[in-house]
Every structure is written in structure tokens, then in C-alpha cells.
Design a protein around this motif. Structure first.
Motif, PDB file in Angstrom:
ATOM      1  N   HIS A  72       0.541  -1.187  -0.043  1.00  0.00           N
ATOM      2  CA  HIS A  72       0.062  -0.190  -0.207  1.00  0.00           C
ATOM      3  C   HIS A  72       0.863   1.531  -0.416  1.00  0.00           C
ATOM      4  O   HIS A  72       0.683   1.875  -0.200  1.00  0.00           O
ATOM      5  CB  HIS A  72      -1.271  -0.337   1.362  1.00  0.00           C
ATOM      6  CG  HIS A  72      -2.193   1.323   1.015  1.00  0.00           C
ATOM      7  ND1 HIS A  72      -3.076   1.152  -0.004  1.00  0.00           N
ATOM      8  CD2 HIS A  72      -2.317   2.441   2.156  1.00  0.00           C
ATOM      9  CE1 HIS A  72      -4.042   2.310   0.377  1.00  0.00           C
ATOM     10  NE2 HIS A  72      -3.216   2.935   1.424  1.00  0.00           N
ATOM     11  N   LEU A  73       1.859   1.017   0.498  1.00  0.00           N
ATOM     12  CA  LEU A  73       2.836   2.362   0.991  1.00  0.00           C
ATOM     13  C   LEU A  73       3.116   2.992  -0.305  1.00  0.00           C
ATOM     14  O   LEU A  73       3.157   4.179  -1.067  1.00  0.00           O
ATOM     15  CB  LEU A  73       3.580   2.100   1.566  1.00  0.00           C
ATOM     16  CG  LEU A  73       3.702   2.267   3.739  1.00  0.00           C
ATOM     17  CD1 LEU A  73       4.642   1.749   3.712  1.00  0.00           C
ATOM     18  CD2 LEU A  73       3.558   3.728   3.623  1.00  0.00           C
ATOM     19  N   ALA A  74       3.634   1.387  -1.550  1.00  0.00           N
ATOM     20  CA  ALA A  74       4.391   1.494  -2.601  1.00  0.00           C
ATOM     21  C   ALA A  74       3.352   2.223  -3.788  1.00  0.00           C
ATOM     22  O   ALA A  74       3.862   3.041  -4.672  1.00  0.00           O
ATOM     23  CB  ALA A  74       4.686   0.233  -3.603  1.00  0.00           C
ATOM     24  N   ARG A  75       1.925   2.027  -3.538  1.00  0.00           N
ATOM     25  CA  ARG A  75       1.266   2.558  -4.871  1.00  0.00           C
ATOM     26  C   ARG A  75       0.661   4.134  -4.651  1.00  0.00           C
ATOM     27  O   ARG A  75       0.122   4.716  -4.895  1.00  0.00           O
ATOM     28  CB  ARG A  75      -0.067   1.100  -5.191  1.00  0.00           C
ATOM     29  CG  ARG A  75      -1.044   0.767  -3.595  1.00  0.00           C
ATOM     30  CD  ARG A  75      -2.042  -0.322  -3.896  1.00  0.00           C
ATOM     31  NE  ARG A  75      -2.831  -0.002  -2.629  1.00  0.00           N
ATOM     32  CZ  ARG A  75      -4.552  -0.600  -2.456  1.00  0.00           C
ATOM     33  NH1 ARG A  75      -4.240  -1.384  -3.568  1.00  0.00           N
ATOM     34  NH2 ARG A  75      -4.695  -1.104  -1.313  1.00  0.00           N
ATOM     35  N   THR A  76       0.652   4.286  -3.169  1.00  0.00           N
ATOM     36  CA  THR A  76      -0.065   5.334  -2.593  1.00  0.00           C
ATOM     37  C   THR A  76       0.934   6.318  -2.667  1.00  0.00           C
ATOM     38  O   THR A  76       1.329   8.012  -2.807  1.00  0.00           O
ATOM     39  CB  THR A  76      -0.431   5.666  -1.172  1.00  0.00           C
ATOM     40  OG1 THR A  76       0.193   4.867   0.113  1.00  0.00           O
ATOM     41  CG2 THR A  76      -1.880   4.691  -1.818  1.00  0.00           C
ATOM     42  N   ARG A  77       2.383   6.253  -1.606  1.00  0.00           N
ATOM     43  CA  ARG A  77       3.750   6.843  -1.760  1.00  0.00           C
ATOM     44  C   ARG A  77       2.971   8.198  -0.656  1.00  0.00           C
ATOM     45  O   ARG A  77       3.468   9.891  -0.853  1.00  0.00           O
ATOM     46  CB  ARG A  77       4.655   7.446  -2.654  1.00  0.00           C
ATOM     47  CG  ARG A  77       5.270   6.673  -3.391  1.00  0.00           C
ATOM     48  CD  ARG A  77       5.676   6.248  -4.077  1.00  0.00           C
ATOM     49  NE  ARG A  77       6.377   5.127  -4.915  1.00  0.00           N
ATOM     50  CZ  ARG A  77       7.477   4.831  -5.088  1.00  0.00           C
ATOM     51  NH1 ARG A  77       8.442   5.504  -4.561  1.00  0.00           N
ATOM     52  NH2 ARG A  77       7.776   3.108  -6.094  1.00  0.00           N
ATOM     53  N   ALA A  78       2.106   8.230   0.358  1.00  0.00           N
ATOM     54  CA  ALA A  78       1.606   9.636   1.009  1.00  0.00           C
ATOM     55  C   ALA A  78       1.783   9.366   2.034  1.00  0.00           C
ATOM     56  O   ALA A  78       2.414   9.755   3.166  1.00  0.00           O
ATOM     57  CB  ALA A  78       0.084   8.704   1.235  1.00  0.00           C
ATOM     58  N   PHE A  79       3.867   9.991   2.240  1.00  0.00           N
ATOM     59  CA  PHE A  79       4.427   9.556   2.711  1.00  0.00           C
ATOM     60  C   PHE A  79       5.407  11.114   3.240  1.00  0.00           C
ATOM     61  O   PHE A  79       6.282  10.564   1.503  1.00  0.00           O
ATOM     62  CB  PHE A  79       4.937   8.162   3.573  1.00  0.00           C
ATOM     63  CG  PHE A  79       5.754   7.234   2.916  1.00  0.00           C
ATOM     64  CD1 PHE A  79       7.326   7.535   3.496  1.00  0.00           C
ATOM     65  CD2 PHE A  79       5.223   6.401   2.014  1.00  0.00           C
ATOM     66  CE1 PHE A  79       8.052   6.623   2.211  1.00  0.00           C
ATOM     67  CE2 PHE A  79       5.570   5.685   1.243  1.00  0.00           C
ATOM     68  CZ  PHE A  79       7.432   6.204   1.538  1.00  0.00           C
TER      69      PHE A  79
END
Length: 394
Positions: free
Chosen positions: A122-129
Motif C-alpha cells: 500500500h505504501l508503494a502504490r500511494t507514497r503518501a509519506f
């Protein structure tokens, strides 16, 4: 004031359930012992690389770190999952039961690994960090000494992958699925092992007066060791001394030359830990000597106390409350007599090790009927995602 609605929610990872269940079942079918997690590492690395992570393998032999950076932030956070299984024959009867005879994921490390993979996805597909996340996939947590955490640290984990804090979790049978448990300060016990060999003098069972019977001596020692905690440790402190094995002799008519005891010792305080060793050694030597025998004592230090730092525990607790609500969060959970090599990471970096309910009435850990609850996969994935996002947004 920060808008916490902008971070990952439970709904954001529900579409990953089937994919994560398939990964978890593959891991469960192919359990591997400490430092032999070759197929496990290959599967984990393949997925991470396909999602765009930079994967560095070979830390702690079969361990790895997957790194991803987003935004312009300079801060970094680490999340750890353990990968090894146990030498227990599986008795679940599940369609995805272990294919490796005598081995199984009886502690849920297949689930721990999969939850972190879910967060990675999920982090890879959103990169919301805004910063860098290091996902630590560790071997050999179950080994008890010379563990994967120790070896990864020795291989330069924190020098090569610097971070401000590290987080990890373990599932917890007996509490409702999706319930998070936290405790700041000492949380899980230090664990030491004592191997005692009582050297007596063997002989004929009909002439015990001519022998020095290590069975009788060992039996008395088992009882005497119960006084170590009861009469040497402050009642306000927590300690455990358990004799888990007592082996001696092979025939009814023979007094053996020796007897062997194996003891597990648990504690939460460094001074108590030292006192336990002092009393066990003194009591054992005096007890054996009183019967004319000799005691050989091997005291093997195990994992230290898991000590969670306050600020990181408060953040981890707040993230859980935001994600699942107050009703599914337990603050100030009681100390746990089990041990964890995550303690070594916390000696180097601030962080938090937490627990996640695996179901009421579920088989206990290290049980041949145990299975990780797949309902936790997307919950854990969402939790780790939100924690990374929140930590790197500070």
C-alpha cells in the motif's frame, strides 16, 4: 492541527485481502527454521522488488531490508517482521498446512511477515509519506541465542539503514482479533537458560548406599529451586524459574552416573536477573555438594528485556486508536513473561513492540493446532501503513 483523516484507514487495504491471504498461506505451507529461510526470503524479496523497493539481502544471513523514499523528508522509520518457523509437527488439518515434515509456523511469523508486506504494497502504490521507510525482514527470532536481531545489528543494520525509531508487533491469542495492546517501559521478559549436570556415582539399584544417586539429588533440586523466586525475589518484582527438562538413567535397576536439568529463567529487572543467577548457582552447588555430588552449571544469557520508549509507544497507541477506535485498544497492558529478540533493537533505537489479538479461544502460541488469523492481515497492513505515514509526517 493535523488532519488524521488523511492517513490510511481500514477500508484502504481491504482490496488486498485475497492477495495477502495467498502470500500468507504460501509462507505457512513452506516453513523454515532459523537461518534457513531461503524460500521465504526469495518470496518476500520478489514481491518487494516488484513493488519498487530497493532490497538489500544477506543481513543476518537470510535477512533483508527493503527501503522506499517518498517526498523530500529526511527522517526515516523502520518496521520489523520475523520470518522463521518452529520444529513442531502441524496438527491443524488446514488445506494450506505445512508441507515440511516436523516444521510449522506455530508462532504466526508467516502472518507478521505478510502484514508488513501488505503495508509495503500500500505504501508503494500511494507514497503518501514524506521520508524513508525501512522494512526489516528478520530471520531466527525463535532460536533463543545468537538471534537474527543480533546478527542484523552486527551486520550494520542501523549504520547502513539509519532511522529515528523502529517498531514491531506479535500476535496474541486470547484477545479479540484486531485488538491492539500496548505498554510503555518494560514489556516482555529477559530470558536465560540454565543447563545443570549433576555428576554423582553410578551403581546397582540394589546397593544404593554404594552410589551417589543423581536422580534423588536432581529431584530435590527441582523442589529447592522453587524457593529462588518465592524466598529470594521481592514479591513486587516479577520472576519465573521453570525446570522444563529432567533427564537421567535408562534402566530401572541402574543408578546413573549423572542427571541433567534444563531451566528457563525469566525476569524484567537487571538486578533481579543478576540475583536469580547468583541464587541458582549457589543453591545448585550447595545442594549437590551436600550429597557428595558435583554440579556442572552452564548459564546461557538469552534475550534482554523488551523496553518500549514512551514517546514512540504513545504515537503507536494513538495510531491504533485512530485506526480501530478506543474499544479495540488496550493501554498499559500487563507485562508478558515471554521474550523477544526485538529487545536488541530497542537497546540501539527508541521504538515500540506491541501485541495484536489473534482471537478469543484461539490455540496458544507454539501449539501444533495454532494458526494465524487472516482477518488480521489487512488490519495489520493498514496499521503499519498509517504508522509510517504518521511518523514521517511529524
Amino acid at each position: 492541527m493535523e488532519n488524521t483523516q488523511a492517513f490510511c484507514s481500514l477500508d484502504d487495504t481491504t482490496d488486498l485481502r485475497d492477495e495477502l491471504s495467498e502470500i500468507r498461506h504460501r509462507l505457512h505451507q513452506n516453513p523454515e527454521l532459523a537461518y534457513k529461510e531461503f524460500q521465504t526470503s526469495d518470496l518476500v524479496a520478489h514481491n518487494l522488488e516488484s513493488w519498487g523497493y530497493k532490497v538489500t539481502r544477506g543481513l543476518g544471513e537470510t535477512g533483508m531490508v527493503a527501503s522506499l523514499t517518498a517526498g523530500t523528508g529526511t527522517r526515516a522509520v523502520a518496521v520489523r517482521a520475523d520470518m522463521d518457523a518452529l520444529p513442531i509437527p502441524e496438527e491443524t488439518g488446514l488445506p494450506y498446512a505445512s508441507r515440511n515434515a516436523g516444521l510449522m509456523h506455530a508462532c504466526g511469523h508467516d502472518g507478521h511477515t505478510t502484514m508488513v508486506l501488505g503495508a509495503a504494497r500500500h505504501l508503494a502504490r500511494t507514497r503518501a509519506f514524506n521520508g524513508t521507510v525501512h522494512l526489516v525482514f528478520q530471520p531466527a527470532e525463535e532460536i533463543g541465542a545468537d538471534s537474527g536481531a543480533m546478527r542484523m545489528i552486527a551486520d550494520g543494520l542501523f549504520e547502513r539503514f539509519p532511522c529515528e525509531a523502529i517498531f514491531g508487533l506479535h500476535n496474541h491469542p486470547g484477545y479479540p482479533t484486531g485488538t491492539f495492546m500496548f505498554r510503555s517501559g518494560p514489556f516482555m521478559a529477559a530470558s536465560d537458560t540454565v543447563n545443570i549436570t549433576i555428576h554423582g556415582r553410578g551403581g546397582h539399584a540394589a546397593r544404593p548406599h554404594l552410589a551417589v544417586d543423581p536422580v534423588v539429588i536432581g529431584a530435590g533440586l527441582v523442589t529447592a529451586l522453587q524457593t529462588v523466586v518465592a524466598r529470594s525475589i521481592d514479591p513486587m518484582q516479577t520472576a519465573v524459574v521453570t525446570v522444563g527438562a529432567f533427564n537421567a538413567g535408562h534402566a530401572a535397576n541402574v543408578i546413573p552416573e549423572s542427571a541433567r536439568l534444563q531451566i528457563s529463567v525469566r525476569s524484567f529487572d537487571p538486578d533481579v536477573r543478576k540475583l536469580l543467577e547468583t541464587r541458582i548457582r549457589a543453591l545448585t552447588e550447595a545442594h549437590a555438594g551436600a550429597y557428595g555430588a558435583r554440579a556442572e552449571i552452564e548459564y546461557v544469557p538469552g534475550y534482554p528485556v523488551v523496553i518500549n520508549s514512551q514517546a514512540e509507544t504513545e504515537l503507536a497507541l494513538q495510531v491504533a486508536r485512530e485506526l480501530v477506535g478506543d474499544d479495540r485498544v488496550v493501554d498499559n497492558f500487563g507485562p508478558i513473561a515471554g521474550s523477544e529478540d526485538f529487545a536488541y533493537y530497542l537497546q540501539k533505537k527508541p521504538g515500540c513492540f506491541l501485541r495484536l489479538g489473534n482471537g478469543e479461544g484461539a490455540p496458544m502460541l507454539h501449539n501444533a493446532s495454532y494458526d494465524f488469523n487472516d482477518d488480521n492481515l489487512t488490519v495489520g497492513a493498514a496499521y503499519w501503513t498509517r504508522l509510517v505515514e504518521r511518523f514521517l509526517a511529524q
